[in-house]
Each structure stands twice: as C-alpha cells, then as structure tokens.
Design a protein around this motif. Structure first.
Motif, mmCIF file in Angstrom:
data_model
loop_
_atom_site.group_PDB
_atom_site.id
_atom_site.type_symbol
_atom_site.label_atom_id
_atom_site.label_comp_id
_atom_site.label_asym_id
_atom_site.label_seq_id
_atom_site.Cartn_x
_atom_site.Cartn_y
_atom_site.Cartn_z
ATOM 1 N N VAL A 177 0.836 -1.208 0.000
ATOM 2 C CA VAL A 177 0.000 0.000 0.000
ATOM 3 C C VAL A 177 0.865 1.249 0.000
ATOM 4 N N SER A 178 1.935 1.214 0.764
ATOM 5 C CA SER A 178 2.844 2.360 0.808
ATOM 6 C C SER A 178 3.469 2.614 -0.555
ATOM 7 N N ALA A 179 3.886 1.541 -1.250
ATOM 8 C CA ALA A 179 4.504 1.685 -2.560
ATOM 9 C C ALA A 179 3.537 2.265 -3.579
ATOM 10 N N ARG A 180 2.258 1.923 -3.460
ATOM 11 C CA ARG A 180 1.280 2.375 -4.445
ATOM 12 C C ARG A 180 0.677 3.734 -4.121
ATOM 13 N N SER A 181 0.606 4.073 -2.823
ATOM 14 C CA SER A 181 -0.134 5.275 -2.442
ATOM 15 C C SER A 181 0.710 6.341 -1.750
ATOM 16 N N GLY A 182 1.866 5.955 -1.237
ATOM 17 C CA GLY A 182 2.674 6.892 -0.460
ATOM 18 C C GLY A 182 2.265 6.985 0.993
ATOM 19 N N VAL A 183 1.218 6.234 1.390
ATOM 20 C CA VAL A 183 0.790 6.231 2.792
ATOM 21 C C VAL A 183 1.856 5.515 3.626
ATOM 22 N N PRO A 184 2.258 6.078 4.767
ATOM 23 C CA PRO A 184 3.273 5.411 5.596
ATOM 24 C C PRO A 184 2.854 3.993 5.974
ATOM 25 N N ALA A 185 3.787 3.056 5.851
ATOM 26 C CA ALA A 185 3.482 1.656 6.129
ATOM 27 C C ALA A 185 2.983 1.447 7.559
ATOM 28 N N GLU A 186 3.494 2.225 8.511
ATOM 29 C CA GLU A 186 3.096 2.038 9.900
ATOM 30 C C GLU A 186 1.619 2.350 10.101
ATOM 31 N N TRP A 187 1.056 3.235 9.291
ATOM 32 C CA TRP A 187 -0.377 3.483 9.380
ATOM 33 C C TRP A 187 -1.159 2.214 9.036
ATOM 34 N N ILE A 188 -0.691 1.496 8.017
ATOM 35 C CA ILE A 188 -1.369 0.272 7.596
ATOM 36 C C ILE A 188 -1.180 -0.821 8.641
ATOM 37 N N TRP A 189 -0.038 -0.807 9.325
ATOM 38 C CA TRP A 189 0.189 -1.807 10.374
ATOM 39 C C TRP A 189 -0.843 -1.701 11.497
ATOM 40 N N ARG A 190 -1.384 -0.533 11.736
ATOM 41 C CA ARG A 190 -2.438 -0.398 12.747
ATOM 42 C C ARG A 190 -3.637 -1.262 12.369
ATOM 43 N N TYR A 191 -3.972 -1.236 11.087
ATOM 44 C CA TYR A 191 -5.076 -2.067 10.602
ATOM 45 C C TYR A 191 -4.717 -3.547 10.677
ATOM 46 N N ILE A 192 -3.499 -3.904 10.281
ATOM 47 C CA ILE A 192 -3.067 -5.301 10.317
ATOM 48 C C ILE A 192 -3.144 -5.843 11.741
ATOM 49 N N ARG A 193 -2.658 -5.069 12.710
ATOM 50 C CA ARG A 193 -2.728 -5.506 14.112
ATOM 51 C C ARG A 193 -4.175 -5.715 14.545
ATOM 52 N N TRP A 194 -5.033 -4.762 14.205
ATOM 53 C CA TRP A 194 -6.440 -4.857 14.576
ATOM 54 C C TRP A 194 -7.081 -6.095 13.952
ATOM 55 N N PHE A 195 -6.794 -6.356 12.669
ATOM 56 C CA PHE A 195 -7.430 -7.462 11.964
ATOM 57 C C PHE A 195 -7.005 -8.805 12.548
ATOM 58 N N HIS A 196 -5.716 -8.992 12.805
ATOM 59 C CA HIS A 196 -5.207 -10.310 13.165
ATOM 60 C C HIS A 196 -5.228 -10.609 14.671
ATOM 61 N N THR A 197 -5.338 -9.588 15.496
ATOM 62 C CA THR A 197 -5.247 -9.821 16.947
ATOM 63 C C THR A 197 -6.226 -10.871 17.466
ATOM 64 N N PRO A 198 -7.501 -10.918 17.023
ATOM 65 C CA PRO A 198 -8.426 -11.923 17.584
ATOM 66 C C PRO A 198 -8.188 -13.347 17.084
ATOM 67 N N ALA A 199 -7.337 -13.546 16.079
ATOM 68 C CA ALA A 199 -7.144 -14.875 15.503
ATOM 69 C C ALA A 199 -6.514 -15.830 16.513
ATOM 70 N N GLN A 200 -6.920 -17.079 16.472
ATOM 71 C CA GLN A 200 -6.297 -18.100 17.315
ATOM 72 C C GLN A 200 -4.859 -18.349 16.899
ATOM 73 N N ALA A 201 -4.607 -18.238 15.603
ATOM 74 C CA ALA A 201 -3.251 -18.378 15.078
ATOM 75 C C ALA A 201 -3.153 -17.567 13.795
ATOM 76 N N ILE A 202 -1.968 -16.989 13.580
ATOM 77 C CA ILE A 202 -1.670 -16.286 12.332
ATOM 78 C C ILE A 202 -0.643 -17.131 11.595
ATOM 79 N N LEU A 203 -0.990 -17.621 10.416
ATOM 80 C CA LEU A 203 -0.100 -18.495 9.672
ATOM 81 C C LEU A 203 0.876 -17.664 8.850
ATOM 82 N N ALA A 204 2.164 -17.961 8.978
ATOM 83 C CA ALA A 204 3.209 -17.216 8.283
ATOM 84 C C ALA A 204 4.218 -18.192 7.692
ATOM 85 N N SER A 205 4.799 -17.818 6.563
ATOM 86 C CA SER A 205 5.577 -18.784 5.783
ATOM 87 C C SER A 205 7.046 -18.874 6.151
ATOM 88 N N THR A 206 7.609 -17.864 6.831
ATOM 89 C CA THR A 206 9.050 -17.874 7.088
ATOM 90 C C THR A 206 9.367 -17.290 8.470
#
Length: 340
Positions: free
Chosen positions: A111-140
């Motif tokens: 999103v930052s690369a396409r819009s210029g919006v600071p990445a940390e702003w988007i991380w607020r949304y990512i934290r909010w979205f994933h926090t209730p999950a029982q597990a967050i699956l990640a590849s590495t």
C-alpha cells in the motif's frame, strides 16, 4: 473435516496467495476433507483502484455468515485482510467462533509503494485485523519476526511447496529461447511496482532478460526496456520449460513474504539471484542461490551454482507438508454454526 476457506484473492487472479490456496485445497480434498471457498466470485465486486485484476467484493456480514452457517464448518480460515474476510471476521467474533488468519502479503509495504501512505499506518489495521485470531499463519521466520515485532505473537509456521508434476529437472527447455544471447536471466511474477522489476531490467549483467507474467506495470515497462523479452503469463508445463531454459532466475522483490517462483525455478535446476531481504534470506541456501545488494553480483555468483543441487533442494518443498502444517494450525469450532 469441513473447512471454510475465506479469501479476497481467488481465480482468475494469478499470484502466490491464490496458488497456495489452490494447492493446499487440492491436497486436503484428496485426503477426504471438505473445503468451501468463500471468494469474490460469489458476490458483486468492483475492480481495485490501480489494480483492476483484483476484484473487491461488496458484501456484508450477513451474506458471508449465511454461507458459513449453511456449510457448518469445523474450522474457519481467513486468508486475506479484504472485505470478504472482514465480514467473516465480524460474524465469527459476534458469535464467539474461533478462526485463523494468514499473513501472505507485505500489505503495508504494498500500500505504501502504491499510495505513499506510511506503512506504519497500515500496520495499525493489520494488528487490529489479526489480533483476535487463534493463530496467524506465516511462511518464514522473517515474517514471524515481523509480526511479533508489531505485537502479533500467535504465529504458526505454514510453509510452501512445489508442484513436482510440472517443475522438475527433467523438463525439456523451451526451444524458442535457445538462440538468445547467454546467460538467460529470467523473472517470473506479477509485473507490478511492488515487485521492484526495474532493478532487474536495469541491471547491467550481460545476457538476455526474459520476463514472464503480466500486471499493471507491463504497459509502461515493456516500451522502456525494448531489449528485454516480455512473454506474458505462462503456466504449468509451459512455465517449467522456461524455467529449465534459464541460466539464472532473478528475484528482485524486496517485499515478498516467501516467493513461490524461487522454489519452482530451483526444482527445475535453475539457481536464484536476489536481494538479501525477507523471502530470499529464508528460502535460499549458499548451494543454490546468491544474494547481494548489487543484483549484478548476485547474478554472477548464482551462475556458478550446480543445477543438480538446485533441483534437489527445490524438491524438498512439498505441498503435502504445507497442507499438514495448515491443518495442524486450524482452530476447531465447538458447537453447531447452523444454530448461530
């Protein structure tokens, strides 16, 4: 087991998220599990601004909830952070049903690369979205660390695989590329700004550059780099023949979480050159690839690797193992969703 796989990324999109979900679904269904895909094709959708290949569903909690309740899954997985998964997330939380999520894409960086919006702003949304999950699956491990550093600690490993029916070192190389000046340097993936493709196209290592894939940046890049060969999208055996013909696979992205194309190339015996960033640093080992801040240096070193070593390493990534990890991370639902 009945599994609801909710995703905003699905066919006809061509990307690592879709291919991962398709491959894991095929393995699980072959094992007797029942999978329901809740994807944009089930709803009215609009093209994503700046990326029309991606469709954004116009959907509410009740529409998604009806599908989930009717299917009555034993587990629910939310694969993306878009509107369909948002609706499913809200429905699950309202009824107290557990779910898992996945962090497939460096969404803040994209999103930052396409819009210029600071990445940390988007991380607020990512934290909010994933926090209730029982597990967050990640590849590495790198992505696990990124998530933990941003306050998301419930991370479970979910690796990736290679379709060894198509990608192996006995593939006949693509004959139409045989006449090109060597070394043949190959890129496969979306032709989009976040893939940092210009770093590859502007590298000065001698030889021929070949680009396989399509995307919103192709129209601008192809006329700017007339010496490069743009082949468009290729799949399956056709793609394997191109991997096999290449002398080196170049992965210029600095924002990928894994890079499926790297292990496909390796399985075909083609060494990989990349930047030393998340994705390559987790996937590559010295016997099969090279990483450097100057892409030309990585290409030169990768060309010295043994193709048999590359193929053997590429074969070690299987979708069967990936499906087992996915299944083990799911959060079982107690009770009957149809009563919700």
């Amino acid at each position: 087991m009945k599994i609801a796989l909710v995703t905003d990324a699905w066919e006809p999109q061509v990307n690592g998220v879709v291919r991962t979900l398709q491959s894991v679904r095929a393995i699980l269904e072959g094992q007797g599990h029942e999978i329901m895909i809740v994807s944009p094709d089930r709803f009215y959708s609009l093209p994503c601004p700046t990326y029309p290949e991606i469709r954004l569903a116009v959907v509410g909690m009740h529409s998604v909830g009806e599908l989930l309740a009717d299917f009555a899954p034993h587990a629910i997985h939310l694969a993306t952070e878009g509107p369909i998964c948002l609706a499913a997330r809200r429905w699950c939380l309202k009824r107290g049903f557990p779910f898992t999520t996945a962090y497939h894409t460096q969404f803040p960086d994209y999103v930052s690369a396409r819009s210029g919006v600071p990445a940390e702003w988007i991380w607020r949304y990512i934290r909010w979205f994933h926090t209730p999950a029982q597990a967050i699956l990640a590849s590495t491990p790198s992505i696990r660390k990124t998530l933990v550093d941003h306050g998301l600690s419930q991370v479970s490993h979910w690796g990736r695989g290679v379709d060894l029916r198509h990608f192996h070192d006995n593939v006949t190389p693509e004959a139409s590329l045989a006449h090109l000046p060597r070394p043949l340097q190959l890129y496969v993936g979306r032709v989009a700004v976040e893939k940092n493709l210009e770093a590859f196209l502007e590298s000065d290592h001698p030889g021929t550059k070949v680009v396989v894939g399509d995307g919103p940046a192709r129209g601008a890049l192809e006329p700017r780099y007339p010496e490069a060969i743009f082949l468009g999208s290729r799949f399956g055996a056709d793609l394997a023949a191109i991997y096999s013909a290449a002398d080196v696979f170049v992965f210029p992205s600095r924002t990928d979480t894994f890079g499926l194309v790297m292990i496909e190339a390796l399985a075909c015996g083609t060494p990989v050159a990349a930047f030393p960033v998340s994705g390559p640093v987790d996937v590559l080992i010295p016997k099969v690839g090279a990483m450097a801040e100057r892409l030309e240096e990585a290409i030169a070193e990768a060309l010295l690797k043994d193709r048999a070593d590359c193929a053997a390493y590429g074969r070690s990534f299987t979708w069967e193992a990936s499906a087992e990890q996915f299944l083990g991370a799911l959060a079982p639902i107690e009770g009957d969703l149809r009563a919700a």
